[in-house]
Design an enzyme around this catalytic site. Structure first.
Site, PDB file in Angstrom:
ATOM      1  N   CYS B  97      14.588  48.050  -8.106  1.00 33.04           N
ATOM      2  CA  CYS B  97      15.421  49.161  -7.511  1.00 33.04           C
ATOM      3  C   CYS B  97      15.112  50.438  -8.436  1.00 33.04           C
ATOM      4  O   CYS B  97      14.090  50.779  -8.274  1.00 33.04           O
ATOM      5  CB  CYS B  97      16.989  48.851  -7.221  1.00 33.04           C
ATOM      6  SG  CYS B  97      17.734  49.883  -5.930  1.00 33.04           S
ATOM      7  N   HIS B 232      17.189  43.456  -4.209  1.00 38.93           N
ATOM      8  CA  HIS B 232      17.510  42.921  -5.376  1.00 38.93           C
ATOM      9  C   HIS B 232      17.489  41.786  -5.659  1.00 38.93           C
ATOM     10  O   HIS B 232      18.378  40.807  -5.192  1.00 38.93           O
ATOM     11  CB  HIS B 232      19.201  43.428  -5.552  1.00 38.93           C
ATOM     12  CG  HIS B 232      19.208  45.120  -6.056  1.00 38.93           C
ATOM     13  ND1 HIS B 232      19.234  45.445  -7.380  1.00 38.93           N
ATOM     14  CD2 HIS B 232      19.480  45.906  -5.283  1.00 38.93           C
ATOM     15  CE1 HIS B 232      19.424  46.756  -7.220  1.00 38.93           C
ATOM     16  NE2 HIS B 232      19.496  46.951  -5.833  1.00 38.93           N
ATOM     17  N   GLU B 234      18.334  39.795  -8.346  1.00 40.99           N
ATOM     18  CA  GLU B 234      19.309  39.340  -9.097  1.00 40.99           C
ATOM     19  C   GLU B 234      20.930  39.239  -8.115  1.00 40.99           C
ATOM     20  O   GLU B 234      21.830  38.669  -8.740  1.00 40.99           O
ATOM     21  CB  GLU B 234      19.582  40.113 -10.291  1.00 40.99           C
ATOM     22  CG  GLU B 234      20.478  41.455  -9.949  1.00 40.99           C
ATOM     23  CD  GLU B 234      19.493  42.652  -9.305  1.00 40.99           C
ATOM     24  OE1 GLU B 234      18.506  42.291  -8.830  1.00 40.99           O
ATOM     25  OE2 GLU B 234      20.023  43.717  -9.406  1.00 40.99           O
TER      26      GLU B 234
END
Lengths: 979, 268
Positions: B97, B232, B234
């Site tokens: 990002c 993302h 994560e």
């Protein structure tokens, strides 16, 4: 010898525009929004973002700045030197160009970051400002340009507009002012003169309060200094002390009178005290009603903090900045709770006037509700997203009466390590300020938000409006948590309304404090000692740092670029001593500030309304009613808003605000996992029913509590461990009947909390939400509906047991839990069908407790595949939402539905009776579910189908509803799809 | 070579996804330090201690002068030589990002381990700019992997992740650049529709929320040791992160964890 002063400052302008083929989005926005205002000649607009850079820079340096600020692929830029430009620029038609700049001193985050970066690069830049520039083509009519400027280009609360090319020579602001101690003469003044002082200085002090101050200083044989008077006004303001609700109230209802010494303490707080006593050793409240946020236990490592605040007045004037600083403020509340909570989720609830309100019907001095809504949503978005706190829950309510007083509730949930919930200030510790610098921002925010808004507010109160800087706050949060874990401070609080005056005044209440106001870092020179003291500049925290910890504390701050200064000392004098450049400017007893306010005694009356039956229309097309209800602004999809919020940052997302096959169904509550090492989750929901308040504020309050609880329980929360918050937003409580309605709803809160064992842990109120204006020579008063927001923080032991509301599989059985009553009063059915009357929903507490317990047990045993609470729009809306979220059909019959007395089909479908759920169960679990629910009203209504239709039949087998889920979903989605 | 790589998750003021990114690398078995950029610019030689450099998501410096611009400038000016050395070594670099925006705006992508050179200024031919809808947008997307050499994406063909950004639309100054990416298999991940097909024709907002050219969601360098992507990973390291997890049988880890495991396993 005379030294030649260096040449005049250079002011450079860098004008950046979109490069083909990239679109000029801002220009497109202006064209589209001015079209919405009825401007037919605004068809061609161009825009630029402009940087004004001051400093002795050569062209090569400015060109390097141009390259930094311009995107090489999508943008192009030109440079010119403004201070040398002649005043007439032949290339520009003066009418066509419009420049929008922040008013001097407003927070300009982009300019600030730019200046820092340029200085960091070694460029001799002294100041930077930003500007938005627009060009209208020749066909644009001047009147329409004016209207476009006023409505879509600039908000004159924070911005100024310059037509034609800029002719600035400098953008520097601030100047040194010599110190001058001012006193305010009170001795011997008449009542009238005292009130003139209160009014002209925007002190919002009553005559009794002015007398008390006059007497206090008479005993000291002197007049107060300006800063002393201001400090008293801030501390005693409604916003800071909640003097009305925590004051004496004589409440009369149905001929009975009850005297409250402290209304909140004897109702809402009393319920919490009693619940904690009943819980005994199992009391899970940690800190209630005494800190910036309420704290309850969570897991082995952490407790949980919860706070919801309002930021209504600033949002009415400058929606973006108001909401921005609202969310920033409530985050600081949790950060400033105990020794510092780590924010893990935000929740936001808004109340606006209907977005389709015609511009011609707006009272003077009021922004259009759609402008307010867009601004508020952007403000919350930009702050929450930048802070990296997921915004996971919210609601929006629309009503005409929010026209002059939109409501903006901002909430934050945080976790705090066990044992860090208490703060103690000790004499001899430094008063330390960290974070943002102090400017003229928001001077008079606290006293202003306690006064009624008028159509003159925009002119007279502009100073109360500000914009936040989320990155500064993020940096502050990072260092506070780091310093907390190293035990580097012993108390902390945030600077909110009243700025340093409130923060230091509160922290030093038990000890005393000496403040050195000239030590505060300023955004620009020229602030007086009083302005420093009461400035509400954002992103500041005050801490009590032991002397031996200061060095390490300062180092922690410096390592992450956060400014920290010693602002004074906590003392043992019990006096508040204020100094500026070593001169005494104020010396007031803490006891006078905090306990000297004369008690206010107010009258409150409540007269029950006669209940009237709702006369149901004949031959109504219930399919249409359902579609209209789904599309009603309070019910409809909020996806347009939700998708602008980062709801997954921090990686703790479990149940999102939107769920289902296409991730677009309305979740009852949000669940987050704040500690990755623990399977426990925090559940966040809310309840609010302004329409019920018109019938009975008591049941309105109880319904809001029931709704907040059942939303939590629907996704899996333990009903025995839900903490709630109250936020009262009310009209002018100087009127006994308005205050009476509030007292009655507080009594409802007390009752509901006790019955459910659901303690209030914190709360807030915002009174005087009224708007007055002149129309046809007469004063019009618009008072908001009784608006009580109940926010709930629930807990779940195992996040994998969470249940969402979308239907899961064909052939699963669907049941209703809870009793349906003839309760259409204040319902959405009435709203969309333009009806009135009917009974307000009540709660059968004994039944509700059993229902919540049974749902929780079933969730724990994973017996329920989907679960949705019944609220606005009743059974019909809940069934439709479950179906389209799961992209499955439903075939239901009302034949066996549990009800209280003979009901018409309409009431069975649309009544908003409390404590009800729809649940979906796989065929193999039917028996277990029936056993679990045998003690509560429960009935199978039908099953999940693959038909793409929601079909609902009455007891005689007549089809009441038969609608395709795509049509239902489309009706629900289109209302607020603003693009 | 050591079997447990050390990972530097590098944050700047305004970075906000550092904690969960550290957690993802830890779950994958790495040894992670959460490092503030001020620490690293003060002693850039610390970069030598790490095998993986990751710049996580957030709003570095508020993204006030374009997303990632200031952070990118800091990296080039203050740690350029050591970063160059880092890229030359057998290391991995990941930008998520805002981190992708930083990698792109500092030129680390698309140039990567072979062609990146430090220095205050450079010519940039690609950018990440405002989403087509003009708004910050948070939603889940489906992607197909198109870069077989990329270490992070090994063994992954399709993957879902959430994205949340305002400036994620990848734009190129000329077609040649796009063609060179294709030739070098640098288009790491593309947004795709439900049938997992994606070509250069820009998909609708539901599938390609920002309108990126050729549906590009992430870029690899030629070597495959650098990855930058807008979505993302994560935020999908547990099955319960998926927006439809209550409809699905999967429990335990989420698909995004594979990227971190691939990175850590590269040094096994």
């Amino acid at each position: 010898m005379f030294v030649q002063k260096s040449s005049a400052v250079m002011l450079w302008e860098i004008e950046i525009t979109a490069q083909q083929p990239y679109v000029d989005r801002e220009a497109n926005r202006v064209v589209s929004e001015s079209g919405g205002l009825g401007c037919s000649t605004i068809t061609q607009v161009a825009s630029a973002r402009v940087f004004l850079v001051e400093g002795e820079l050569d062209l090569a340096q400015v060109d390097s700045i141009r390259r930094l600020l311009t995107d090489p692929v999508t943008e192009q830029a030109t440079i010119k030197r403004l201070d040398l430009e002649s005043s007439t620029d032949s290339s520009e038609s003066e009418q066509a160009q419009v420049n929008v700049l922040f008013k001097p001193g407003m927070t300009d985050n982009v300019a600030y970051s730019t200046r820092r970066e340029l200085q960091e690069r070694g460029l001799p830049v002294t100041d930077v400002a930003t500007c938005r520039r627009y060009w209208f083509d020749a066909s644009a009519e001047n009147s329409e340009i004016q209207r476009t400027i006023a409505k879509t280009l600039a908000n004159d609360a924070i911005e100024r507009v310059i037509r034609g090319p800029l002719q600035l020579k400098t953008i520097a602001i601030g100047h040194d002012v010599p110190f001058e101690l001012k006193t305010v003469k009170l001795a011997g003044l008449s009542d009238e003169e005292l009130m003139t002082i209160s009014r002209e200085n925007l002190l919002s002090l009553s005559l009794v309060e002015m007398h008390t101050i006059q007497d206090y200083f008479a005993k000291l044989n002197r007049d107060p200094t300006d800063i002393e008077l201001e400090t008293v006004a801030q501390t005693w303001s409604e916003h800071c002390s909640h003097k009305t609700l925590a004051g004496r109230i004589r409440y009369t209802e149905g001929g009975q009178t009850r005297q409250f010494e402290n209304m909140l303490k004897e109702t809402i707080f009393a319920a919490t005290v009693q619940i904690r006593k009943q819980l005994g050793e199992n009391d899970w409240c940690v800190s209630v009603f005494k800190d910036n946020a309420g704290i309850v236990t969570f897991n082995d490592k952490y407790d949980a903090c919860f706070k919801v605040e309002t930021h209504n007045r600033p949002s009415a004037l400058e929606p973006y900045g108001g909401a921005n600083t609202g969310i920033g403020g409530v985050i600081r509340d949790c950060l400033g709770t105990g020794l510092g909570g780590r924010p893990v989720a935000n929740t936001d609830v808004f109340c606006f006037a209907p977005p389709e309100t015609p511009h011609s019907e707006l009272p003077p001095g009021v922004l259009h509700p759609k402008t307010i809504a867009r601004g508020v949503i952007s403000g919350v978005r930009d702050y929450g997203n930048r802070m990296g706190i997921p915004t996971v829950n919210g609601a929006v309510y629309f009503d005409d009466r929010y026209i002059g007083n939109p409501l903006v509730f901002c909430g934050n949930v945080a976790v705090i390590p066990k044992g860090k919930s208490e703060k103690v200030v000790s004499p001899g510790e430094y008063i330390v300020a960290i974070g943002g610098r102090t400017g003229l921002d928001g001077i008079h925010g606290a006293t202003f938000s306690s006064a009624v808004l008028t159509d003159k507010s925009e002119e007279t109160s502009g100073g109360a409006v500000q914009i936040g800087n989320a990155i500064t706050e993020k940096m502050v949060a990072d260092v506070v948590l780091k310093a907390r874990d190293r035990n580097l401070f012993s108390a902390i609080t945030d600077c909110g309304a009243g700025g340093f005056s409130s923060a230091i005044g509160e922290m030093g209440e038990e000890t005393g404090a000496e403040v050195w106001l000239d030590r505060a870092p300023l955004k620009y020179s020229g602030l007086s000692y009083m302005e420093i003291w009461i400035s509400e500049a954002q992103e500041r925290m005050v801490l009590s740092v032991p002397k031996e910890k200061w060095e390490e504390f300062e180092q922690v701050c410096a390592s992450e670029g956060v400014e920290a200064v010693i602002l004074g000392l906590f003392t043992d004098t019990k006096q508040l001593v204020l100094k500026y450049q070593d001169q005494l400017v104020g010396n007031v007893a803490m006891a006078f500030l905090h306990d000297g306010r004369p008690p206010i005694i107010r009258d409150a009356t409540y007269t029950p309304k006669e209940s009237t039956a709702v006369s149901l229309p004949e031959g109504i097309d219930l399919n249409q009613t359902l579609l209209k209800t789904l599309g009603a602004p309070n019910v409809c999809s909020k996806e347009w808003i939700i998708r602008q919020y980062d709801h997954e940052v921090q990686g703790g997302s479990v149940v999102k605000p939107l769920v289902g096959v296409k991730h677009d169904g309305p979740s009852d509550a949000a669940v987050v996992q704040p500690d990755f090492d623990s399977p426990k989750g925090l559940v966040i929901s809310n309840g609010m029913n302004p329409h019920y308040g018109e019938i009975d504020p008591y049941w309105m309050a109880i319904s809001a509590v029931d709704e907040a609880i059942r939303n939590c329980v629907a996704v899996g929360a333990d009903p025995q461990k839900i903490a709630i918050l109250d936020n009262f937003c009310w009209g002018n409580t100087d009127r006994p009947e308005t205050l009476g309605a509030l007292v009655r709803s507080a009594l409802g809160c007390q009752q509901a909390a006790l019955e459910f064992g659901t303690p209030f842990v914190s709360g807030k109120d915002s009174l005087h939400n009224e708007f007055t204006y002149e129309k046809d020579g007469e004063t019009q008063v618009v008072s908001i509906p009784y608006s009580l927001l109940i926010s709930a923080l629930g807990q779940i032991d195992e996040i994998e047991h969470c249940v969402t509301m979308d239907l899961k599989s064909v052939e699963n059985r669907v049941a209703i839990v809870g009793t349906t009553r003839n309760e259409l009063g204040g319902s959405h059915f009435n709203l969309v069908e333009n009806l009135s009357g009917g009974e307000v929903p009540i709660v059968d507490f004994a039944e509700a407790r059993k229902i919540f317990a049974a749902i929780y047990t079933a969730h724990n045993q994973q017996l329920i595949r989907s679960c949705h609470d019944l609220s606005e729009g009743g059974l019909a809306v809940a069934a439709a939402e479950m179906a389209f979220a799961g992209e499955l059909g439903l075939d239901l019959s009302l034949e066996n539905i549990p009800y209280s007395s003979d009901l018409e089909d309409i009431a069975l479908l649309f009544a908003e009776s409390n404590s009800r759920f729809l649940i979906e169960v796989t065929p193999e679990n039917v028996g277990q579910i029936e056993t679990l629910f045998k003690e509560v009203p429960f009935a199978w209504l039908g099953e999940v189908t693959d038909s793409s239709e929601v079909s609902i039949r009455n007891a005689s087998g007549d089809v009441l509803i038969n609608q395709n889920i795509a049509d239902l979903k489309s009706a629900w989605q289109k209302t607020l799809a603003w693009g | 070579m050591s079997s447990t790589p050390r990972i530097c998750v590098l944050r700047a003021p305004g970075t906000n996804s550092d904690h969960e990114t550290c957690y993802a690398f830890e779950q994958a078995g790495g040894k992670v330090d959460n490092v503030h950029v001020f620490e690293l610019t003060e002693s850039p030689e610390r970069l030598q201690d790490y095998q993986i450099l990751c710049i996580p998501g957030g709003f570095s410096y508020g993204d006030d002068i374009g997303a990632g611009v200031i952070f990118a400038g800091q990296i080039r000016r203050k740690m350029g030589d050591l970063l160059h050395a880092h890229l030359q070594r057998d290391t991995l670099t990941l930008g998520i990002c805002n981190g992708f925006q930083v990698l792109l705006k500092s030129g680390i992508l698309p140039n990567g381990t072979e062609d990146w050179t430090p220095g205050p200024e450079f010519e940039r031919e690609a950018t990440l700019t405002w989403n087509n809808n003009g708004k910050y947008t948070a939603r889940w997307v489906k992607m197909v992997v198109d870069s077989p050499q990329n270490v992070f994406l090994k063994g992954i063909e399709t993957i879902e992740m959430p994205l949340a950004h305002a400036e994620g639309k990848l734009c190129v100054a000329n077609e040649d650049l796009l063609n060179s990416w294709k030739a070098n298999r640098q288009i790491a991940v593309r947004y795709c529709d439900d049938s997992h097909s994606a070509n250069d024709e820009v998909l609708s907002e539901e599938y390609n929320p920002n309108g990126s050219v050729a549906n590009i969601a992430g870029l690899s360098d030629v070597s495959g040791r650098v990855l930058g992507l807008m979505p993302h990973p994560e935020r999908f390291i547990k099955a319960t992160h998926h927006p439809s997890w209550t409809r699905r049988p999967e429990r335990g880890p989420g698909d995004g964890l594979k990227l971190f495991q691939n990175a850590v396993n590269y040094f096994a």
